[in-house]
Each structure stands twice: as structure tokens, then as C-alpha cells.
Design a protein around this motif. Sequence first.
Motif, mmCIF file in Angstrom:
data_model
loop_
_atom_site.group_PDB
_atom_site.id
_atom_site.type_symbol
_atom_site.label_atom_id
_atom_site.label_comp_id
_atom_site.label_asym_id
_atom_site.label_seq_id
_atom_site.Cartn_x
_atom_site.Cartn_y
_atom_site.Cartn_z
ATOM 1 N N ARG A 151 0.664 -1.167 0.032
ATOM 2 C CA ARG A 151 -0.054 0.207 0.098
ATOM 3 C C ARG A 151 0.938 1.162 0.034
ATOM 4 O O ARG A 151 1.884 1.112 0.308
ATOM 5 C CB ARG A 151 -1.019 -0.088 1.113
ATOM 6 N N PRO A 152 0.250 2.331 -0.441
ATOM 7 C CA PRO A 152 1.100 3.643 -0.446
ATOM 8 C C PRO A 152 1.579 3.863 0.794
ATOM 9 O O PRO A 152 2.627 4.485 1.028
ATOM 10 C CB PRO A 152 0.337 4.584 -1.072
ATOM 11 N N ALA A 153 0.889 3.540 2.072
ATOM 12 C CA ALA A 153 1.371 4.033 3.510
ATOM 13 C C ALA A 153 0.920 2.636 4.337
ATOM 14 O O ALA A 153 0.005 2.943 5.099
ATOM 15 C CB ALA A 153 0.493 5.269 3.677
ATOM 16 N N LEU A 163 3.107 -1.076 12.110
ATOM 17 C CA LEU A 163 3.094 -2.116 12.461
ATOM 18 C C LEU A 163 3.407 -3.439 11.453
ATOM 19 O O LEU A 163 4.394 -4.415 11.613
ATOM 20 C CB LEU A 163 2.099 -2.792 13.488
ATOM 21 N N THR A 164 3.116 -3.210 10.471
ATOM 22 C CA THR A 164 3.287 -4.088 9.279
ATOM 23 C C THR A 164 4.693 -3.740 8.747
ATOM 24 O O THR A 164 5.439 -4.818 8.554
ATOM 25 C CB THR A 164 2.505 -3.712 8.043
ATOM 26 N N VAL A 165 5.073 -2.689 8.752
ATOM 27 C CA VAL A 165 6.537 -2.270 8.246
ATOM 28 C C VAL A 165 7.678 -2.823 9.351
ATOM 29 O O VAL A 165 8.478 -3.612 9.255
ATOM 30 C CB VAL A 165 6.919 -0.824 8.184
ATOM 31 N N ALA A 166 7.246 -2.898 10.688
ATOM 32 C CA ALA A 166 8.241 -3.268 11.606
ATOM 33 C C ALA A 166 8.196 -4.827 11.636
ATOM 34 O O ALA A 166 9.384 -5.451 12.059
ATOM 35 C CB ALA A 166 7.459 -2.975 13.005
ATOM 36 N N ALA A 167 7.107 -5.470 11.279
ATOM 37 C CA ALA A 167 7.017 -6.919 11.407
ATOM 38 C C ALA A 167 7.819 -7.540 9.806
ATOM 39 O O ALA A 167 8.640 -8.289 10.094
ATOM 40 C CB ALA A 167 5.626 -7.515 11.245
ATOM 41 N N GLU A 222 13.618 1.847 -3.959
ATOM 42 C CA GLU A 222 13.437 3.263 -4.175
ATOM 43 C C GLU A 222 12.272 3.846 -3.409
ATOM 44 O O GLU A 222 12.300 4.931 -3.069
ATOM 45 C CB GLU A 222 13.156 3.245 -5.856
ATOM 46 N N GLN A 223 11.316 3.027 -3.415
ATOM 47 C CA GLN A 223 10.274 3.583 -2.531
ATOM 48 C C GLN A 223 10.518 3.691 -0.946
ATOM 49 O O GLN A 223 10.115 4.688 -0.493
ATOM 50 C CB GLN A 223 8.825 2.311 -2.485
ATOM 51 N N ALA A 224 11.359 2.776 -0.378
ATOM 52 C CA ALA A 224 11.602 2.909 0.731
ATOM 53 C C ALA A 224 12.710 4.224 1.011
ATOM 54 O O ALA A 224 12.654 4.974 2.002
ATOM 55 C CB ALA A 224 12.620 1.671 1.289
ATOM 56 N N LEU A 225 13.714 4.488 -0.101
ATOM 57 C CA LEU A 225 14.399 5.719 0.253
ATOM 58 C C LEU A 225 13.630 6.764 -0.073
ATOM 59 O O LEU A 225 13.702 7.922 0.436
ATOM 60 C CB LEU A 225 15.397 5.411 -1.103
#
Length: 273
Positions: A101-103, A107-111, A258-261
Amino acid sequence: MDFHPDETQQAISRLAAEVVAGAGTPERLWKGLGQAGLLTLGAPEREGGAGLGVLETALVLVEIGRGAAALPALRIDGTSLTIEDPKDQHPDWVRWEATSRPAPHPLTVAAACALGAGALAGALDLTARHIRTREQFGRPLATFQAVAQQIADVYIASRTLHLAVLSACWWLDAERAGDGRMGDGRTGDGRAGDGRAGNGRQAGDDLAVAAQWLTAEAPPALRACHHLHGGLGLMIDYPLHRHTTLIRDLVRFLGGAEQALSTLGERCVPRPD
């Protein structure tokens, strides 16, 4: 901040590692984790959980990743994170085959980053054992300077990712005890906030660093592990390929390097008061 795990966290990591190592199959893994009470560490006590934080759940995810086990589903309820058996279907649970998802929820990112940190650590362990025992020209591979430099780079990538995950989860737990905002400024129920609460801003920054490190640094580190294994690293019955597949799935889920950066760069731009 002191990131040394306390006694409870150490016991969780040891128990999770034992369950993952002895599972053998995904079915036995989820059954074992459930019987050990490790799937519901983050659930409130009133719901039968342990009422612990995101960090404790992340420690279990690290061990799942270290063993390159099957990816779990995730259940997010307010500010709590629990692990679910992926074979159980529920429309609200997070699954890794879904497009990013765009954002994504913090908690999903942490997992995802915790799973990735474990997967990279597991690949590092496999490679370190291999170069200590594999000999070339009558010497262990680990004694060659070029090999030592490459495995050192993998170690740095692994430890940095692990530290970023611990820091982000620590801040997320600090939020749970504070104003309830998540790392991107959203409240526990997912509503948008301003993202400028002290803990929320710090957690979001650390999550962005962890995601960027996972997506940009973990894949080349895995390639170095395969290179140091030689032909063995390409064999389907050798577990290294499972670590690589897991990392690729997580990188794809987070949208790529690229998305993460880009996300990290946006957080570095000063916001007007």
C-alpha cells in the motif's frame, strides 16, 4: 536507550528459536508456536494474550525469519500486533503476497523488517559456518582476506538492520504507553494524525531507516552469501535459497528500495511548525 533484552525478552527469543528449529514443517511450526504462547504475545490479557509489546512480538518474528520459515499472517488491532497461522483465512489479516500500500501500517513495516533481520542473520550464520569449515589450498576460506572482508560487510548489514528494528519497535512500544500514535502519525485505529508527536516521529524515522536498509542492503548481502558458498549456495536442498526468497518477498511487499528511500527522504525534509 539500552537495547539489551531483559529476562523476559531473552526467554522469548530462546523459546522461539527452539520451536522454529524443532518444527520441521509449517503445520508443526504454527502448532508449536501456539502451544508455547508465542503467537499472542502482543494481544491484550483480556483477550487471552500476554499483553506484551511490539518488541516482544518482533523477537519471535526475527527467529521465524532466522529459520527461513513460512511467512505468518499478521493481525493488527489498534496498537497491538499478533502472529497468525497463514492457513487460517481472515479478510483483515495482513498477507505478504498482497501488493504494498502507499502508506502501509507501521506495525506491518516493523514486522516485515523483523522478519528480514532474522532472515539475513540466518543467512550470515550459514555462511560463517561454511567458510570456517570449507578449505581451499589447504586453508579454511575464512582465513583469506577477501573472504573475511565480504563476510564482514554481511555482518555489518545484518547488525545494522537488527539494531534499526529494535530501535523502531522500542519507540513503537513507547507510543503505546504514551499518546497512542503510531510511527507514521496515525492513531491506533489507523486514523491519520499529524505525525509530530515526539515518540511517533522517532518511531517513524527508525522504521523508515529499517525499511530502507532491508530493501537496499539485504539483497546484496544475500548475493555475497551465495557467492561465498560457491555452487553449494545454488542447491535446492541447501537452506540458503529460502532466506533469499524470504528477503525478496519482503522487499517486494515494502515496495522496493526506491520506494523505501523516497519515504526516508521525505521524513528528512524539515516540516513547518
